[in-house]
Design an enzyme around this catalytic site. Structure first.
Site, PDB file in Angstrom:
ATOM      1  N   HIS A 286     -47.701  36.727  -9.101  1.00 56.47           N
ATOM      2  CA  HIS A 286     -46.963  36.453 -10.337  1.00 56.47           C
ATOM      3  C   HIS A 286     -46.509  37.807 -10.861  1.00 56.47           C
ATOM      4  O   HIS A 286     -47.221  38.804 -10.699  1.00 56.47           O
ATOM      5  CB  HIS A 286     -47.872  35.851 -11.412  1.00 56.47           C
ATOM      6  CG  HIS A 286     -48.475  34.542 -11.052  1.00 56.47           C
ATOM      7  ND1 HIS A 286     -49.657  34.416 -10.384  1.00 56.47           N
ATOM      8  CD2 HIS A 286     -48.059  33.273 -11.299  1.00 56.47           C
ATOM      9  CE1 HIS A 286     -49.954  33.146 -10.223  1.00 56.47           C
ATOM     10  NE2 HIS A 286     -48.999  32.424 -10.760  1.00 56.47           N
TER      11      HIS A 286
ATOM     12  N   ASP B 227     -49.333  39.619 -12.389  1.00 54.54           N
ATOM     13  CA  ASP B 227     -50.462  40.038 -11.525  1.00 54.54           C
ATOM     14  C   ASP B 227     -50.212  41.474 -11.095  1.00 54.54           C
ATOM     15  O   ASP B 227     -51.138  42.251 -10.874  1.00 54.54           O
ATOM     16  CB  ASP B 227     -50.539  39.226 -10.227  1.00 54.54           C
ATOM     17  CG  ASP B 227     -50.765  37.751 -10.437  1.00 54.54           C
ATOM     18  OD1 ASP B 227     -51.248  37.380 -11.518  1.00 54.54           O
ATOM     19  OD2 ASP B 227     -50.449  36.972  -9.510  1.00 54.54           O
TER      20      ASP B 227
ATOM     21  N   MET C  20     -43.584  35.640  -0.864  1.00 56.90           N
ATOM     22  CA  MET C  20     -43.343  34.753  -2.014  1.00 56.90           C
ATOM     23  C   MET C  20     -43.698  35.458  -3.315  1.00 56.90           C
ATOM     24  O   MET C  20     -44.584  36.308  -3.345  1.00 56.90           O
ATOM     25  CB  MET C  20     -44.209  33.490  -1.827  1.00 56.90           C
ATOM     26  CG  MET C  20     -44.168  32.484  -2.937  1.00 56.90           C
ATOM     27  SD  MET C  20     -45.380  32.766  -4.251  1.00 56.90           S
ATOM     28  CE  MET C  20     -46.659  31.605  -3.808  1.00 56.90           C
TER      29      MET C  20
ATOM     30  N   GLU D  41     -43.998  23.380  -7.409  1.00 57.46           N
ATOM     31  CA  GLU D  41     -45.399  22.993  -7.186  1.00 57.46           C
ATOM     32  C   GLU D  41     -45.875  22.045  -8.273  1.00 57.46           C
ATOM     33  O   GLU D  41     -45.862  22.377  -9.456  1.00 57.46           O
ATOM     34  CB  GLU D  41     -46.265  24.262  -7.168  1.00 57.46           C
ATOM     35  CG  GLU D  41     -47.739  23.974  -7.005  1.00 57.46           C
ATOM     36  CD  GLU D  41     -48.574  25.244  -6.886  1.00 57.46           C
ATOM     37  OE1 GLU D  41     -47.993  26.343  -6.718  1.00 57.46           O
ATOM     38  OE2 GLU D  41     -49.801  25.137  -6.974  1.00 57.46           O
TER      39      GLU D  41
ATOM     40  N   LYS E 216     -48.695  19.463 -10.195  1.00 53.88           N
ATOM     41  CA  LYS E 216     -50.124  19.309 -10.511  1.00 53.88           C
ATOM     42  C   LYS E 216     -50.225  18.246 -11.601  1.00 53.88           C
ATOM     43  O   LYS E 216     -49.405  18.240 -12.526  1.00 53.88           O
ATOM     44  CB  LYS E 216     -50.677  20.646 -11.001  1.00 53.88           C
ATOM     45  CG  LYS E 216     -52.197  20.658 -11.177  1.00 53.88           C
ATOM     46  CD  LYS E 216     -52.698  22.049 -11.545  1.00 53.88           C
ATOM     47  CE  LYS E 216     -54.202  22.045 -11.690  1.00 53.88           C
ATOM     48  NZ  LYS E 216     -54.730  23.349 -12.122  1.00 53.88           N
TER      49      LYS E 216
ATOM     50  N   GLU F 282     -49.848  21.570  -3.074  1.00 53.74           N
ATOM     51  CA  GLU F 282     -51.192  22.165  -3.003  1.00 53.74           C
ATOM     52  C   GLU F 282     -52.221  21.068  -2.774  1.00 53.74           C
ATOM     53  O   GLU F 282     -52.235  20.064  -3.484  1.00 53.74           O
ATOM     54  CB  GLU F 282     -51.510  22.933  -4.290  1.00 53.74           C
ATOM     55  CG  GLU F 282     -52.961  23.410  -4.300  1.00 53.74           C
ATOM     56  CD  GLU F 282     -53.329  24.330  -5.447  1.00 53.74           C
ATOM     57  OE1 GLU F 282     -52.542  25.226  -5.766  1.00 53.74           O
ATOM     58  OE2 GLU F 282     -54.427  24.142  -6.001  1.00 53.74           O
TER      59      GLU F 282
ATOM     60  N   HIS G 275     -54.205  19.896  -5.842  1.00 53.98           N
ATOM     61  CA  HIS G 275     -53.463  19.195  -6.892  1.00 53.98           C
ATOM     62  C   HIS G 275     -53.230  17.732  -6.531  1.00 53.98           C
ATOM     63  O   HIS G 275     -53.340  16.857  -7.393  1.00 53.98           O
ATOM     64  CB  HIS G 275     -52.139  19.907  -7.153  1.00 53.98           C
ATOM     65  CG  HIS G 275     -52.337  21.314  -7.656  1.00 53.98           C
ATOM     66  ND1 HIS G 275     -51.291  22.163  -7.895  1.00 53.98           N
ATOM     67  CD2 HIS G 275     -53.469  22.006  -7.964  1.00 53.98           C
ATOM     68  CE1 HIS G 275     -51.771  23.324  -8.341  1.00 53.98           C
ATOM     69  NE2 HIS G 275     -53.086  23.254  -8.379  1.00 53.98           N
TER      70      HIS G 275
ATOM     71  N   ASP H  78     -49.645  25.410  -0.359  1.00 58.10           N
ATOM     72  CA  ASP H  78     -50.849  26.009  -0.940  1.00 58.10           C
ATOM     73  C   ASP H  78     -52.067  25.303  -0.363  1.00 58.10           C
ATOM     74  O   ASP H  78     -52.375  24.152  -0.715  1.00 58.10           O
ATOM     75  CB  ASP H  78     -50.835  25.883  -2.472  1.00 58.10           C
ATOM     76  CG  ASP H  78     -50.038  26.989  -3.141  1.00 58.10           C
ATOM     77  OD1 ASP H  78     -49.469  27.845  -2.420  1.00 58.10           O
ATOM     78  OD2 ASP H  78     -49.992  27.018  -4.389  1.00 58.10           O
TER      79      ASP H  78
ATOM     80  N   ASP I 212     -60.067  21.232 -11.387  1.00 58.42           N
ATOM     81  CA  ASP I 212     -59.337  22.002 -10.376  1.00 58.42           C
ATOM     82  C   ASP I 212     -60.278  23.027  -9.735  1.00 58.42           C
ATOM     83  O   ASP I 212     -60.649  24.014 -10.374  1.00 58.42           O
ATOM     84  CB  ASP I 212     -58.183  22.706 -11.103  1.00 58.42           C
ATOM     85  CG  ASP I 212     -57.321  23.530 -10.185  1.00 58.42           C
ATOM     86  OD1 ASP I 212     -57.354  23.284  -8.962  1.00 58.42           O
ATOM     87  OD2 ASP I 212     -56.611  24.409 -10.686  1.00 58.42           O
TER      88      ASP I 212
ATOM     89  N   ASP J 260     -60.069  24.648  -6.452  1.00 55.00           N
ATOM     90  CA  ASP J 260     -59.509  25.764  -5.659  1.00 55.00           C
ATOM     91  C   ASP J 260     -60.507  26.356  -4.668  1.00 55.00           C
ATOM     92  O   ASP J 260     -60.655  27.583  -4.561  1.00 55.00           O
ATOM     93  CB  ASP J 260     -58.978  26.877  -6.592  1.00 55.00           C
ATOM     94  CG  ASP J 260     -57.694  26.474  -7.304  1.00 55.00           C
ATOM     95  OD1 ASP J 260     -56.983  25.575  -6.825  1.00 55.00           O
ATOM     96  OD2 ASP J 260     -57.385  27.083  -8.348  1.00 55.00           O
TER      97      ASP J 260
ATOM     98  N   ASP K 252     -54.218  29.271  -1.591  1.00 56.93           N
ATOM     99  CA  ASP K 252     -54.267  29.386  -3.055  1.00 56.93           C
ATOM    100  C   ASP K 252     -55.642  28.916  -3.511  1.00 56.93           C
ATOM    101  O   ASP K 252     -55.809  27.784  -3.966  1.00 56.93           O
ATOM    102  CB  ASP K 252     -53.158  28.556  -3.697  1.00 56.93           C
ATOM    103  CG  ASP K 252     -53.088  28.813  -5.189  1.00 56.93           C
ATOM    104  OD1 ASP K 252     -53.772  29.748  -5.654  1.00 56.93           O
ATOM    105  OD2 ASP K 252     -52.367  28.087  -5.888  1.00 56.93           O
TER     106      ASP K 252
HETATM  107  C1  GLT Z   1     -52.394  29.090 -10.677  1.00 58.49           C
HETATM  108  C2  GLT Z   1     -52.341  27.689 -10.143  1.00 58.49           C
HETATM  109  C3  GLT Z   1     -51.822  27.638  -8.766  1.00 58.49           C
HETATM  110  C4  GLT Z   1     -50.387  28.056  -8.658  1.00 58.49           C
HETATM  111  C5  GLT Z   1     -50.187  29.476  -8.985  1.00 58.49           C
HETATM  112  C6  GLT Z   1     -48.716  29.778  -8.992  1.00 58.49           C
HETATM  113  S1  GLT Z   1     -50.985  29.984 -10.409  1.00 58.49           S
HETATM  114  O1  GLT Z   1     -53.445  29.784 -10.099  1.00 58.49           O
HETATM  115  O2  GLT Z   1     -53.663  27.137 -10.190  1.00 58.49           O
HETATM  116  O3  GLT Z   1     -51.974  26.385  -8.197  1.00 58.49           O
HETATM  117  O4  GLT Z   1     -49.982  27.905  -7.321  1.00 58.49           O
HETATM  118  O5  GLT Z   1     -48.189  29.884 -10.245  1.00 58.49           O
HETATM  119 MN    MN Z   2     -51.135  26.539  -6.159  1.00 62.71          MN
HETATM  120 MN    MN Z   3     -55.027  24.880  -7.884  1.00 60.07          MN
END
Ligand code: GLT
Ligand code: MN
Ligand code: MN
Length: 388
Positions: A55, A58, A89, A182, A184, A218, A221, A246, A256, A258, A288
């Site tokens: 980002h 970041d 990206m 993306e 979510k 993702e 998500h 992702d 969430d 991750d 991700d």
């Molecule tokens: C954030 C989110 C991710 C996205 C990122 C891109 S930021 O961490 O949870 O799923 O892909 O903005």
């Molecule tokens: Mn993501």
């Molecule tokens: Mn996520």
């Protein structure tokens, strides 16, 4: 046994925010010291990644002076050159700052919407300067807690207007850049607009330049929404819209998470890798995800290596599945076709429809055939467990 060493051709990438995640959560502060972007690139070089994504903030803190920005960029570029890591990206942070508390492109406040466009144009310039060819849009704050606050139809129109404006910006600047949206369903907002990859695909078709825009699905998500990720990605691939992906993992029905790729739903991760590889997906395989909060930076490296290694193991398992004679004979059997129905398929004609209406089907004979799916699934599980 194959060597599971990551290679550039695998296009394994990580965001600065993934390996750089310091373990902060809503209940506790950081557990790892923050590393500079350049040091994170070195960490990625050490574990064998191909690329790094970021980002805008970041890399360059939001209040950095031009001199500070130049110094950070210089260090970052030096680390890229040293390690051979590339930037495929980039994306915009449209969620951390308080100004985005009620969204960015969908805010009711025109000043917020204009600022979001300005911030994104600047972040696109930064991404392109570092080589990005894909630009991700994750609208984490584009949503509501109560629909008393924003008109959901207006929100769609505002999102479209923003995408159209930014596509024109890219064209105007003659950048070689595509957008990947993306989805979510929720978190951080109570509900986020365009909540699944399927919603995004439908939305893209309403844009002025749909050819410039695809999706970045993702795993976590779609699982949060209770969906089959493989099916969502299949829809994106089939329509030529899988611009980025992702990869991570997530237990259904949870916040969430991750997690490291393959940490929870191994079978679904297997069918995902198999589909990507069988269909020669050629863009970044972006992890991700982040390391458990229990880890120090050695654990972060274990996490990053684990993501890539699991992908490569699953890729090998997919090749094994494709080459397994027993599996393939069941696949051939369940797809066998005597051709007797060919006359009814393909382009419609009134004659075809009439002939089909006259066809007699032996429903119980057709339904009476066992499909051997139990056997096929068990063989798949045995491949995954290493028993075959
Ligand atoms: C954030 C989110 C991710 C996205 C990122 C891109 S930021 O961490 O949870 O799923 O892909 O903005
Ligand atoms: Mn993501
Ligand atoms: Mn996520």
């Amino acid at each position: 046994m194959t060597n599971y060493t990551p290679k550039p051709e695998h296009k394994f990438t990580f965001g600065l925010w993934t390996v750089g995640n310091t373990g902060r959560d809503p209940f506790g502060g950081p557990v790892r010291d923050a590393k500079s972007p350049a040091d994170l690139v070195r960490l990625l070089g050490e574990v064998g990644a191909y690329g790094v994504n970021f980002h805008d903030n970041d890399l360059i803190p939001i209040d950095a002076t031009p001199t500070e920005k130049d110094a950070i960029l210089k260090e970052f570029k030096k680390a890229l050159a040293e390690t051979g890591i590339v930037v495929p990206m980039a994306t915009t942070n449209l969620f951390t700052e308080p100004i985005f508390k009620d969204g960015a492109f969908t805010s009711n406040d025109s000043k917020v919407r204009a600022y979001a466009l300005q911030k994104t144009m600047n972040a696109i310039d930064l991404g392109v300067e570092l080589g990005a060819k894909i630009y991700v849009f994750w609208g984490g704050r584009e949503g509501t807690e109560t629909d008393a606050t924003k008109n959901p139809i207006t929100a769609i129109k505002r999102s479209r207007e923003a995408m159209n404006f930014l596509c024109e910006y890219v064209k105007d600047k003659k950048y070689d850049l595509k957008f990947a949206l993306e989805a979510k369903p929720n978190e951080p907002r109570g509900d986020i607009y365009n909540s699944t990859t399927g919603h995004m695909l439908a939305f893209i078709n309403t844009l002025d330049h749909p050819e410039m825009v695809g999706v970045n699905p993702e795993v976590a998500h779609e699982h949060m929404a209770g969906l089959n990720f493989v099916h969502g990605v299949a829809q994106a691939m089939e329509s030529g819209k899988l611009f980025h992906i992702d990869l991570n993992d997530q237990a259904f029905g949870r916040y969430d998470q991750d997690f490291r790729f393959g940490a929870v739903n191994l079978k679904s991760a297997f069918f995902l890798v198999k589909m990507l590889e069988d269909n020669k997906y050629d863009s970044s395989r972006h992890f991700d995800a982040h390391a458990y909060r229990t880890e120090d930076y050695e654990g972060v490296k274990d996490f990053a290596r684990g993501c890539m290694r699991t992908y490569l193991i699953l890729k090998e398992k997919a090749a094994h599945w494709n080459a397994d004679k027993e599996i393939q004979s069941i696949v051939a059997e369940i797809n066998a076709d005597d051709g007797s129905m060919n006359q009814y398929f393909g382009k419609y004609s009134a004659e075809k429809a009439k002939a089909l209406q006259g066809q007699v089907f032996d429903r119980s004979a057709i339904a009476g055939r066992g499909l051997k799916y139990e056997k096929l699934d068990q063989l798949t599980v045995e491949i995954l467990l290493g028993a075959r």
